[in-house]
Design a protein around this motif. Structure first.
Motif, PDB file in Angstrom:
ATOM      1  N   SER A   1      21.823  -7.422  12.412  1.00  0.00           N
ATOM      2  CA  SER A   1      20.237  -6.260  13.408  1.00  0.00           C
ATOM      3  C   SER A   1      20.677  -5.486  13.361  1.00  0.00           C
ATOM      4  CB  SER A   1      21.684  -6.448  15.068  1.00  0.00           C
ATOM      5  OG  SER A   1      21.201  -7.272  14.956  1.00  0.00           O
ATOM      6  N   PHE A   2      21.423  -4.034  12.299  1.00  0.00           N
ATOM      7  CA  PHE A   2      21.351  -3.139  11.963  1.00  0.00           C
ATOM      8  C   PHE A   2      20.825  -2.995  10.453  1.00  0.00           C
ATOM      9  CE2 PHE A   2      22.497  -3.371  16.446  1.00  0.00           C
ATOM     10  CZ  PHE A   2      21.700  -2.881  17.332  1.00  0.00           C
ATOM     11  N   VAL A   3      21.331  -3.045   9.646  1.00  0.00           N
ATOM     12  CA  VAL A   3      21.811  -2.964   8.382  1.00  0.00           C
ATOM     13  C   VAL A   3      20.963  -4.276   7.679  1.00  0.00           C
ATOM     14  CG1 VAL A   3      23.433  -2.122   9.128  1.00  0.00           C
ATOM     15  CG2 VAL A   3      24.246  -3.994   8.498  1.00  0.00           C
ATOM     16  N   ALA A   4      20.544  -4.878   8.233  1.00  0.00           N
ATOM     17  CA  ALA A   4      19.436  -5.724   7.496  1.00  0.00           C
ATOM     18  C   ALA A   4      18.845  -4.977   6.121  1.00  0.00           C
ATOM     19  CB  ALA A   4      18.319  -6.889   7.886  1.00  0.00           C
ATOM     20  N   GLY A   5      18.136  -4.140   5.778  1.00  0.00           N
ATOM     21  CA  GLY A   5      17.004  -3.812   5.036  1.00  0.00           C
ATOM     22  C   GLY A   5      17.997  -2.430   4.367  1.00  0.00           C
ATOM     23  N   GLU A   6      19.852  -2.195   4.835  1.00  0.00           N
ATOM     24  CA  GLU A   6      20.525  -1.152   3.569  1.00  0.00           C
ATOM     25  C   GLU A   6      20.944  -1.817   2.243  1.00  0.00           C
ATOM     26  OE1 GLU A   6      23.325  -0.294   5.483  1.00  0.00           O
ATOM     27  OE2 GLU A   6      21.785   1.479   7.329  1.00  0.00           O
ATOM     28  N   LYS A   7      22.177  -2.869   2.318  1.00  0.00           N
ATOM     29  CA  LYS A   7      22.110  -3.491   1.289  1.00  0.00           C
ATOM     30  C   LYS A   7      21.912  -5.257   1.587  1.00  0.00           C
ATOM     31  CE  LYS A   7      24.841  -0.107  -0.862  1.00  0.00           C
ATOM     32  NZ  LYS A   7      24.417   0.973  -0.207  1.00  0.00           N
ATOM     33  N   SER A   8      22.591  -5.972   0.712  1.00  0.00           N
ATOM     34  CA  SER A   8      22.799  -7.884   0.804  1.00  0.00           C
ATOM     35  C   SER A   8      23.779  -7.767   1.211  1.00  0.00           C
ATOM     36  CB  SER A   8      22.069  -8.143  -0.289  1.00  0.00           C
ATOM     37  OG  SER A   8      23.762  -7.975  -0.950  1.00  0.00           O
ATOM     38  N   PHE A   9      24.786  -8.806   1.908  1.00  0.00           N
ATOM     39  CA  PHE A   9      25.678  -8.871   2.662  1.00  0.00           C
ATOM     40  C   PHE A   9      26.775  -8.771   1.601  1.00  0.00           C
ATOM     41  CE2 PHE A   9      29.028 -11.027   4.959  1.00  0.00           C
ATOM     42  CZ  PHE A   9      28.460 -10.664   6.225  1.00  0.00           C
ATOM     43  N   LEU A  10      26.612  -9.682   0.681  1.00  0.00           N
ATOM     44  CA  LEU A  10      27.944  -9.228  -0.280  1.00  0.00           C
ATOM     45  C   LEU A  10      27.608  -8.570  -1.338  1.00  0.00           C
ATOM     46  CD1 LEU A  10      29.258 -12.683  -0.123  1.00  0.00           C
ATOM     47  CD2 LEU A  10      30.342 -10.857   0.813  1.00  0.00           C
ATOM     48  N   GLU A  11      27.094  -7.424  -1.399  1.00  0.00           N
ATOM     49  CA  GLU A  11      26.563  -6.294  -2.444  1.00  0.00           C
ATOM     50  C   GLU A  11      27.477  -5.446  -3.329  1.00  0.00           C
ATOM     51  OE1 GLU A  11      22.865  -3.470  -3.647  1.00  0.00           O
ATOM     52  OE2 GLU A  11      22.748  -4.240  -2.916  1.00  0.00           O
ATOM     53  N   GLY A  12      27.807  -5.399  -4.146  1.00  0.00           N
ATOM     54  CA  GLY A  12      28.590  -4.158  -4.537  1.00  0.00           C
ATOM     55  C   GLY A  12      30.063  -4.522  -3.963  1.00  0.00           C
ATOM     56  N   TYR A  13      30.747  -5.957  -3.583  1.00  0.00           N
ATOM     57  CA  TYR A  13      31.866  -6.649  -3.806  1.00  0.00           C
ATOM     58  C   TYR A  13      31.749  -6.135  -4.741  1.00  0.00           C
ATOM     59  CZ  TYR A  13      32.049  -7.096   1.370  1.00  0.00           C
ATOM     60  OH  TYR A  13      31.672  -7.077   2.428  1.00  0.00           O
ATOM     61  N   SER A  14      33.419  -6.040  -5.629  1.00  0.00           N
ATOM     62  CA  SER A  14      34.072  -6.157  -6.617  1.00  0.00           C
ATOM     63  C   SER A  14      36.188  -6.326  -6.003  1.00  0.00           C
ATOM     64  CB  SER A  14      34.823  -4.354  -6.751  1.00  0.00           C
ATOM     65  OG  SER A  14      35.497  -3.668  -6.419  1.00  0.00           O
ATOM     66  N   VAL A  15      36.871  -6.548  -6.726  1.00  0.00           N
ATOM     67  CA  VAL A  15      37.949  -7.306  -6.451  1.00  0.00           C
ATOM     68  C   VAL A  15      39.138  -6.351  -5.507  1.00  0.00           C
ATOM     69  CG1 VAL A  15      40.583  -7.099  -7.863  1.00  0.00           C
ATOM     70  CG2 VAL A  15      39.003  -8.030  -9.416  1.00  0.00           C
ATOM     71  N   VAL A  16      38.731  -4.794  -5.627  1.00  0.00           N
ATOM     72  CA  VAL A  16      39.077  -3.844  -4.564  1.00  0.00           C
ATOM     73  C   VAL A  16      38.873  -4.044  -3.323  1.00  0.00           C
ATOM     74  CG1 VAL A  16      39.575  -1.523  -4.605  1.00  0.00           C
ATOM     75  CG2 VAL A  16      39.450  -2.334  -6.596  1.00  0.00           C
ATOM     76  N   VAL A  17      37.326  -4.350  -3.499  1.00  0.00           N
ATOM     77  CA  VAL A  17      36.610  -4.477  -1.795  1.00  0.00           C
ATOM     78  C   VAL A  17      37.225  -6.149  -1.494  1.00  0.00           C
ATOM     79  CG1 VAL A  17      35.302  -4.988  -0.496  1.00  0.00           C
ATOM     80  CG2 VAL A  17      34.900  -3.298  -3.073  1.00  0.00           C
ATOM     81  N   TRP A  18      37.960  -6.700  -2.256  1.00  0.00           N
ATOM     82  CA  TRP A  18      38.010  -7.992  -1.493  1.00  0.00           C
ATOM     83  C   TRP A  18      39.966  -7.521  -1.434  1.00  0.00           C
ATOM     84  CZ3 TRP A  18      35.072 -11.772   0.593  1.00  0.00           C
ATOM     85  CH2 TRP A  18      34.081 -11.987  -0.039  1.00  0.00           C
ATOM     86  N   THR A  19      40.237  -6.776  -2.088  1.00  0.00           N
ATOM     87  CA  THR A  19      42.016  -6.467  -1.507  1.00  0.00           C
ATOM     88  C   THR A  19      41.568  -5.936  -0.731  1.00  0.00           C
ATOM     89  OG1 THR A  19      42.473  -6.624  -3.718  1.00  0.00           O
ATOM     90  CG2 THR A  19      43.986  -5.300  -2.806  1.00  0.00           C
ATOM     91  N   ILE A  20      40.389  -4.888   0.006  1.00  0.00           N
ATOM     92  CA  ILE A  20      40.644  -4.047   1.086  1.00  0.00           C
ATOM     93  C   ILE A  20      40.697  -5.149   2.466  1.00  0.00           C
ATOM     94  CG2 ILE A  20      39.037  -2.674   2.928  1.00  0.00           C
ATOM     95  CD1 ILE A  20      38.404  -1.329   0.020  1.00  0.00           C
ATOM     96  N   VAL A  21      39.706  -6.245   1.791  1.00  0.00           N
ATOM     97  CA  VAL A  21      39.432  -7.112   3.214  1.00  0.00           C
ATOM     98  C   VAL A  21      40.062  -8.060   3.729  1.00  0.00           C
ATOM     99  CG1 VAL A  21      37.721  -9.845   3.622  1.00  0.00           C
ATOM    100  CG2 VAL A  21      37.345  -7.658   2.612  1.00  0.00           C
ATOM    101  N   ALA A  22      40.877  -8.338   2.046  1.00  0.00           N
ATOM    102  CA  ALA A  22      42.694  -9.093   2.816  1.00  0.00           C
ATOM    103  C   ALA A  22      43.865  -7.975   3.045  1.00  0.00           C
ATOM    104  CB  ALA A  22      42.984 -10.064   1.375  1.00  0.00           C
TER     105      ALA A  22
END
Length: 325
Positions: free
Chosen positions: A240-261
């Motif tokens: 609702s609020f960040v649709a115009g900033e970045k796409s949903f999975l834009e900029g995801y890297s191995v480190v970002v997925w490590t943060i998620v996990a």
């Protein structure tokens, strides 16, 4: 003649069981501290030209979704899917929506507060949530704390303030003068929002603990309800609020997925603590993670530790001794 085995308070079986429980809780505590403490350094490693390249809101949604999927997998492996064959009673499920709403409100408050105070003031004052959590823990759950335990929680809050203060660069007067306006500032509205933030943080933790312990349901099923609402509410907020900033999975890297996990695992481990332990343990996890954060920042990012770092270390150690003795 009937022989009764020695199963008294000092029996070897009982002692081994007690030590096994302590070791398991120690491993659980250590994992949570390590994951909490590594969160900020990992985020720093993802930055490109000083900016986070991914959408923070989408990261929160992915963390909640990961916890939900793991909860479903646990239900399947433990044979608990029979509880999902029919719609559950509304009175059983509705309480799990409250923590999701509270955490969503706080996530937005964090962003809003940045307009009314500088980041350093936010870092120092956010330690007030230790006091708010302890007060709500005592009032709402009816847990009476000893004077030494109140002193221990006060030391935890003081350790957080000392650690935050040690990270402030108060001696760089030339850069402070070059900046527009005061470097450290907080408005009355910012202070009010901080108090609301700390109260909501404490209320969310205490309420979640109360719900998890009051309902005699498998923890995996409770997590399914809890994170189901988390995905729905945070997903709605994200789209609702960040649709115009970045796409949903834009900029995801191995480190970002490590943060998620890591954050997904930490959330599930925290539910174990709230179900079978105490919300106060969460405060000690957060406080100890500050020390791990500082050590990892020193080892990975090359940040310098100051002698004042030893003060919060000592205060947290003393607080643990006073609370659990």
């Amino acid at each position: 003649m009937i022989v009764i085995q020695n199963v008294g308070p000092s029996s070897p079986v009982r002692i081994r069981r007690l030590w096994k429980k302590r070791i398991l809780w120690g491993v659980l505590f250590g994992l949570m501290v390590l994951i909490y403490g590594s969160h900020a350094p990992l985020i720093t490693l993802t930055k490109v030209d000083g900016q986070v390249p991914f959408n923070p809101s989408s990261c929160v949604v992915m963390i909640e979704l990961s916890k939900l999927l793991i909860s479903v997998a646990t239900l399947v492996l433990t044979g608990g899917t029979s509880a999902l064959h029919a719609p559950p009673p509304l009175g059983r499920v509705a309480p799990y929506a409250v923590p999701a709403v509270l955490y969503a409100v706080n996530n937005n408050l964090v962003v809003l507060m940045q307009a009314y105070m500088d980041p350093s003031s936010y870092q120092v004052l956010s330690n007030l949530k230790i006091a708010s959590t302890a007060l709500l823990y005592s009032l709402c759950l009816g847990k009476r704390l000893r004077p030494s335990q109140w002193l221990a929680l006060g030391l935890l809050m003081g350790a957080g303030v000392c650690h935050s203060y040690s990270s402030l660069d108060l001696g760089d007067h030339e850069r402070a003068e070059a900046e527009e306006g005061p470097r450290l500032y907080i408005t009355a509205w910012g202070l009010f929002l901080m108090l609301v933030y700390c109260c909501i943080s404490g209320l969310a933790a205490v309420y979640t603990e109360r719900v998890l312990k009051s309902q005699k349901l498998p923890l995996s099923l409770q997590n399914f309800y809890l994170y189901g609402f988390g995905v729905a509410i945070n997903g709605l907020s994200s789209f609702s609020f960040v649709a115009g900033e970045k796409s949903f999975l834009e900029g995801y890297s191995v480190v970002v997925w490590t943060i998620v996990a890591g954050q997904a695992a930490n959330g599930l481990l925290m539910s174990v603590v709230l179900k079978h332990g105490s919300g106060i343990t969460r405060l000690f996890v957060i406080s100890c993670s500050m020390l791990v954060n500082a050590l990892l920042s020193w080892a990975i990012l090359g940040l310098q530790l100051t002698p004042i770092f030893l003060l919060p270390v000592s205060m947290i150690g003393l607080a643990a001794y006073l609370y659990y003795r």
